[in-house]
Design a protein around this motif. Structure first.
Motif, PDB file in Angstrom:
ATOM      1  N   ARG A 153     -25.492   9.306  -6.681  1.00 38.55           N
ATOM      2  CA  ARG A 153     -25.282   8.932  -5.276  1.00 38.55           C
ATOM      3  C   ARG A 153     -23.963   8.172  -5.110  1.00 38.55           C
ATOM      4  N   GLY A 154     -23.824   7.441  -4.010  1.00 38.30           N
ATOM      5  CA  GLY A 154     -22.593   6.705  -3.756  1.00 38.30           C
ATOM      6  C   GLY A 154     -21.532   7.566  -3.110  1.00 38.30           C
ATOM      7  N   ALA A 155     -20.501   6.910  -2.556  1.00 38.35           N
ATOM      8  CA  ALA A 155     -19.440   7.606  -1.833  1.00 38.35           C
ATOM      9  C   ALA A 155     -18.667   8.599  -2.701  1.00 38.35           C
ATOM     10  N   PRO A 156     -18.288   8.248  -3.948  1.00 42.58           N
ATOM     11  CA  PRO A 156     -17.560   9.233  -4.759  1.00 42.58           C
ATOM     12  C   PRO A 156     -18.368  10.502  -5.013  1.00 42.58           C
ATOM     13  N   SER A 157     -19.680  10.347  -5.245  1.00 41.42           N
ATOM     14  CA  SER A 157     -20.527  11.525  -5.446  1.00 41.42           C
ATOM     15  C   SER A 157     -20.591  12.360  -4.184  1.00 41.42           C
ATOM     16  N   GLU A 158     -20.739  11.703  -3.040  1.00 43.57           N
ATOM     17  CA  GLU A 158     -20.798  12.419  -1.766  1.00 43.57           C
ATOM     18  C   GLU A 158     -19.504  13.186  -1.509  1.00 43.57           C
ATOM     19  N   ASP A 159     -18.366  12.551  -1.747  1.00 37.02           N
ATOM     20  CA  ASP A 159     -17.077  13.220  -1.529  1.00 37.02           C
ATOM     21  C   ASP A 159     -16.958  14.464  -2.398  1.00 37.02           C
ATOM     22  N   ALA A 160     -17.362  14.334  -3.678  1.00 35.04           N
ATOM     23  CA  ALA A 160     -17.257  15.466  -4.600  1.00 35.04           C
ATOM     24  C   ALA A 160     -18.188  16.598  -4.189  1.00 35.04           C
ATOM     25  N   LEU A 161     -19.392  16.266  -3.767  1.00 40.02           N
ATOM     26  CA  LEU A 161     -20.354  17.289  -3.353  1.00 40.02           C
ATOM     27  C   LEU A 161     -19.886  18.020  -2.092  1.00 40.02           C
ATOM     28  N   LEU A 162     -19.381  17.273  -1.128  1.00 40.47           N
ATOM     29  CA  LEU A 162     -18.902  17.887   0.116  1.00 40.47           C
ATOM     30  C   LEU A 162     -17.702  18.793  -0.143  1.00 40.47           C
ATOM     31  N   VAL A 173     -25.769  27.721  -6.429  1.00 38.81           N
ATOM     32  CA  VAL A 173     -25.101  26.426  -6.562  1.00 38.81           C
ATOM     33  C   VAL A 173     -25.100  25.705  -5.215  1.00 38.81           C
ATOM     34  N   ARG A 174     -24.886  26.447  -4.137  1.00 40.38           N
ATOM     35  CA  ARG A 174     -24.885  25.833  -2.815  1.00 40.38           C
ATOM     36  C   ARG A 174     -26.236  25.165  -2.510  1.00 40.38           C
ATOM     37  N   VAL A 175     -27.322  25.792  -2.945  1.00 39.75           N
ATOM     38  CA  VAL A 175     -28.641  25.182  -2.760  1.00 39.75           C
ATOM     39  C   VAL A 175     -28.706  23.826  -3.457  1.00 39.75           C
ATOM     40  N   ARG A 176     -28.217  23.759  -4.694  1.00 42.95           N
ATOM     41  CA  ARG A 176     -28.236  22.498  -5.442  1.00 42.95           C
ATOM     42  C   ARG A 176     -27.325  21.450  -4.795  1.00 42.95           C
ATOM     43  N   LEU A 177     -26.196  21.884  -4.273  1.00 37.97           N
ATOM     44  CA  LEU A 177     -25.289  20.962  -3.595  1.00 37.97           C
ATOM     45  C   LEU A 177     -25.960  20.370  -2.353  1.00 37.97           C
ATOM     46  N   ILE A 178     -26.641  21.205  -1.603  1.00 32.65           N
ATOM     47  CA  ILE A 178     -27.331  20.737  -0.398  1.00 32.65           C
ATOM     48  C   ILE A 178     -28.450  19.764  -0.770  1.00 32.65           C
ATOM     49  N   GLU A 179     -29.214  20.101  -1.810  1.00 39.75           N
ATOM     50  CA  GLU A 179     -30.284  19.205  -2.265  1.00 39.75           C
ATOM     51  C   GLU A 179     -29.720  17.846  -2.675  1.00 39.75           C
ATOM     52  N   ALA A 180     -28.594  17.866  -3.389  1.00 39.03           N
ATOM     53  CA  ALA A 180     -27.975  16.618  -3.834  1.00 39.03           C
ATOM     54  C   ALA A 180     -27.476  15.797  -2.648  1.00 39.03           C
ATOM     55  N   LEU A 181     -26.868  16.461  -1.670  1.00 38.89           N
ATOM     56  CA  LEU A 181     -26.395  15.754  -0.476  1.00 38.89           C
ATOM     57  C   LEU A 181     -27.563  15.151   0.302  1.00 38.89           C
ATOM     58  N   GLY A 182     -28.715  15.800   0.249  1.00 40.18           N
ATOM     59  CA  GLY A 182     -29.891  15.249   0.899  1.00 40.18           C
ATOM     60  C   GLY A 182     -30.312  13.919   0.300  1.00 40.18           C
ATOM     61  N   LYS A 183     -30.048  13.734  -0.984  1.00 39.07           N
ATOM     62  CA  LYS A 183     -30.383  12.466  -1.639  1.00 39.07           C
ATOM     63  C   LYS A 183     -29.370  11.374  -1.296  1.00 39.07           C
ATOM     64  N   VAL A 184     -28.144  11.786  -0.940  1.00 32.83           N
ATOM     65  CA  VAL A 184     -27.126  10.810  -0.540  1.00 32.83           C
ATOM     66  C   VAL A 184     -27.523  10.144   0.770  1.00 32.83           C
ATOM     67  N   GLY A 185     -27.953  10.944   1.737  1.00 30.27           N
ATOM     68  CA  GLY A 185     -28.559  10.417   2.954  1.00 30.27           C
ATOM     69  C   GLY A 185     -27.637   9.918   4.047  1.00 30.27           C
ATOM     70  N   SER A 186     -26.346  10.180   3.973  1.00 28.64           N
ATOM     71  CA  SER A 186     -25.445   9.709   5.031  1.00 28.64           C
ATOM     72  C   SER A 186     -25.438  10.694   6.201  1.00 28.64           C
ATOM     73  N   GLU A 187     -24.889  10.257   7.335  1.00 27.58           N
ATOM     74  CA  GLU A 187     -24.778  11.144   8.492  1.00 27.58           C
ATOM     75  C   GLU A 187     -23.835  12.310   8.203  1.00 27.58           C
ATOM     76  N   ARG A 188     -22.761  12.000   7.505  1.00 30.69           N
ATOM     77  CA  ARG A 188     -21.808  13.062   7.166  1.00 30.69           C
ATOM     78  C   ARG A 188     -22.475  14.121   6.290  1.00 30.69           C
ATOM     79  N   ALA A 189     -23.276  13.676   5.326  1.00 23.96           N
ATOM     80  CA  ALA A 189     -23.996  14.621   4.475  1.00 23.96           C
ATOM     81  C   ALA A 189     -24.984  15.429   5.291  1.00 23.96           C
ATOM     82  N   ALA A 190     -25.668  14.787   6.239  1.00 22.40           N
ATOM     83  CA  ALA A 190     -26.655  15.488   7.066  1.00 22.40           C
ATOM     84  C   ALA A 190     -26.002  16.587   7.894  1.00 22.40           C
TER      85      ALA A 190
END
Length: 206
Positions: A153-162, A173-190
């Motif tokens: 998690r954290g901002a660096p992880s979110e930036d890399a995933l996005l 892979v896109r499915v896994r990226l979306i699942e990971a972003l769901g754990k980040v939980g920010s509005e940008r990720a949503a």
């Protein structure tokens, strides 16, 4: 009389001594690619250590244990990961070295281990190592990297995933990226999840 070996030696677990002797002879338990080596005695010694719920690995165990996680030995992998999670020394460089020489089959397992250990804050460079896995040509490694970043998690992880989601073409892979972003939980990720999910109806990871 018997030689005096010192208090530290007397307090050692017998299997720990056997493991160290194997390492000192230059006969690693596993190769850097995560394949079983020729030292069955070394594996038996590690099994004895891992069977002890109070076993906390030392620096001289780290390489062999990371190799064990990288192997396809599922029965040994779970207790090995649990033991490595108790390590109080920095395993970052050991894990990086193992990853650098690992096979394509072993790299996803090493990245998942890195994701589990990174949250402790004890091990340097694991976030960067996991992020580098997103650039792999191997889809299995990219999926594992995404899963691991979801744990970190954290901002660096979110930036890399996005950033990876914008250019990833493999649906699994896109499915896994979306699942990971769901754990980040920010509005940008949503927002990114909502947009990307429209393109993934019916897709599922291999």
């Amino acid at each position: 009389g018997a030689p005096v070996r010192g208090r530290r030696a007397l307090l050692r677990h017998p299997a720990e001594e056997r493991t160290e002797r194997v390492a000192c002879r230059g006969a690693p338990v596993l190769s850097s690619g995560g394949r079983q080596g020729s030292s069955e005695g070394g594996l038996e010694a590690l099994d004895a250590l891992l069977a002890d719920p109070g076993f906390t690995p030392g620096k001289h165990h780290a390489g062999a244990l990371v190799d064990l996680v990288a192997s396809d030995d599922e029965a040994r992998s779970k207790p090995t990961v649990a033991a490595l999670a108790r390590v109080q020394n920095d395993l970052g460089r050991t894990i990086e070295r193992r990853y650098a020489t690992a096979s394509d089959e072993a790299r996803p397992r090493i990245l998942r281990l890195a994701g589990k250990l990174a949250g402790s804050g004890l091990h340097t460079g694991l976030g960067e190592l996991v992020t580098s896995g997103l650039a792999s040509e191997d889809a299995r490694t990219r999926r594992a990297a995404a899963q691991a970043l979801g744990r970190i998690r954290g901002a660096p992880s979110e930036d890399a995933l996005l950033a990876r989601l914008e250019r990833e073409t493999d649906a699994t892979v896109r499915v896994r990226l979306i699942e990971a972003l769901g754990k980040v939980g920010s509005e940008r990720a949503a927002r990114a999840i909502a947009e990307a999910s429209r393109d993934l109806v019916g897709a599922a990871p291999a």
